[in-house]
Design an enzyme around this catalytic site. Structure first.
Site, short mmCIF file in Angstrom:
data_model
loop_
_atom_site.label_atom_id
_atom_site.label_comp_id
_atom_site.label_asym_id
_atom_site.label_seq_id
_atom_site.Cartn_x
_atom_site.Cartn_y
_atom_site.Cartn_z
N ASP A 182 -23.29 -4.33 3.62
CA ASP A 182 -22.76 -3.87 2.63
C ASP A 182 -24.29 -2.91 2.44
O ASP A 182 -24.59 -3.58 2.15
CB ASP A 182 -22.48 -3.93 2.15
CG ASP A 182 -21.24 -2.99 0.37
OD1 ASP A 182 -20.79 -2.40 1.50
OD2 ASP A 182 -21.97 -2.60 -0.09
N GLU A 211 -24.93 -2.41 7.80
CA GLU A 211 -24.36 -0.56 7.39
C GLU A 211 -24.88 0.68 6.63
O GLU A 211 -25.63 0.25 5.99
CB GLU A 211 -23.18 -0.97 5.92
CG GLU A 211 -22.09 0.00 6.15
CD GLU A 211 -21.51 0.32 4.47
OE1 GLU A 211 -20.35 1.33 4.42
OE2 GLU A 211 -22.33 0.20 3.66
#
Length: 389
Positions: A182, A211
């Site tokens: 993330d 990400e």
């Protein structure tokens, strides 16, 4: 051959644990509805029937919120989702079926209710003081973007860095096959180099996918990231393609937001996805820049953006064409839960409206499966698998 060659043509199913299966409530509110790890285990037959071979789990760590990103303990499974033993059983049962399991890893920040942060705010001489970046202690500190409830960890601090890498090691030791990371643009490149060296030494076949997304990132928030050349980026802007390449050699690959934007724009402009020479040329040029050992993970939608079918104005044939296009590219493909069941949001996500993202995080409706569409979806996967072999 690359140690992550197994991932090159992966078909990944993104599970949002609280909303996928096992939930007790069905009203879509910003609270725990009850979906859990045992619910995921209960759908292993479903994953096999779809033809996917990788399960991607949303964060299962102890958290204040149903989505799992506001973490209060990085080394515990949140009781809402189950237990460590449930996670181990899921991994074991998936592996028995030839399925890989990757999990969301959230190293950049924690909840403001995390004990480390609370201690750092209460005691200037706390051992955790330098684990965060205080601008004016204790009230002003660096955050995940501008979300004050998510203080940013200072992963250039050796103690904080070692702790977070040990967290990653702890979960990988249970049998996970990798992480979707993330907000990978948050930690510094120095952190990622150390992370990769240590993790690959123990888990050479694991995949670490970032990400790396800067859509809508305000210039003032660039300082909260670990991106290179921040001054130049503030002045001239950020290229999504460029930042995706910035992590080559540190991560095994990234989610391909640049490709996603191309396809969304093509759909909204009425382009025929399977026959447009202009689109094919644009995509070919995009992938020509990518090193052969760097995975571009393709997808139609995810938990932070509008469902792809909303861009198609509900036309499922257009979505099938888009999915066929992704499969034809020969890169890993992600299916966000519910996409295979024609789920989409009628109202777009609006960042200025609290919890508007609930529109793309609705509970999976197992009682209303569109079997005709699902068969078309499966047929594309079967065709892809046949060609791949």
């Amino acid at each position: 051959m690359s140690t992550t060659e197994w991932f090159r043509k992966a078909l990944i199913y993104q599970v949002f644990i609280d909303r996928f299966n096992g939930f007790e409530k069905t009203e879509n509110k910003p609270e725990f509805l009850g979906g859990n790890l045992n619910g995921v285990i209960g759908k292993l037959d479903y994953f096999e029937s779809l033809g996917i071979n990788v399960i991607w789990l949303s964060p299962f760590y102890e958290s204040l919120n149903y989505h799992g990103y506001h973490i209060t303990d990085f080394k515990k499974v949140d009781p809402h989702f189950g237990s460590k033993e449930d996670l181990q059983r899921l991994i074991h049962e998936a592996h028995k079926r030839g399925l890989y399991v990757i999990a969301d890893f959230v190293p950049n920040h924690c909840s403001h209710e995390h004990p480390f942060f609370k201690d750092a705010c209460q005691h200037r001489h706390s051992k955790y003081y330098d684990w965060f970046i205080f601008e004016h202690w204790p009230d002003t500190y660096r955050c995940f973007l501008d979300f004050g409830e998510l203080p940013k960890l200072n992963l250039n601090n050796v103690g904080a860095r070692d702790y977070m890498i040990n967290v990653a090691d702890y979960w990988m030791s249970l049998g996970l096959d990798g992480f979707r990371i993330d907000h990978a643009i948050g930690p510094s490149h120095k952190f990622w180099k150390v992370f990769r060296k240590r993790m690959k030494a123990k888990y050479p076949h694991a995949v670490f996918i970032g990400e790396v997304w800067c859509e809508g990132l305000e210039k003032k928030l660039i300082k909260t990231t670990g991106l290179r050349n921040k001054t130049l980026k503030r002045k001239f802007g950020i290229s999504q393609e460029g930042i995706q390449l910035e992590y080559h050699g540190e991560l095994d690959g990234v989610l391909d937001f640049a490709l996603n934007k191309m396809i969304v724009e093509a759909v909204e402009n009425g382009v025929d996805l399977l026959s447009s020479k202009k689109l094919k040329s644009k995509i070919k040029k995009h992938f020509k820049r990518i090193p052969s050992d760097y995975h571009m993970v393709t997808f139609l939608d995810n938990h932070d953006m509008n469902r792809f079918l909303s861009h198609c104005k509900g036309d499922v044939q257009i979505m099938l064409q888009a999915f066929e296009l992704l499969l034809s590219l020969g890169h890993p493909v992600v299916i966000y839960y519910g996409t295979e069941n024609c789920t989409y949001n009628r109202s777009p996500i609006n960042g200025s409206i609290p919890h508007s993202d609930l529109a793309v995080r609705e509970p999976m409706d197992w009682n209303a499966i569109d079997h005709e569409f699902l068969e078309g979806f499966k047929n594309l996967i079967t065709k892809y698998r046949t060609q791949a072999n």
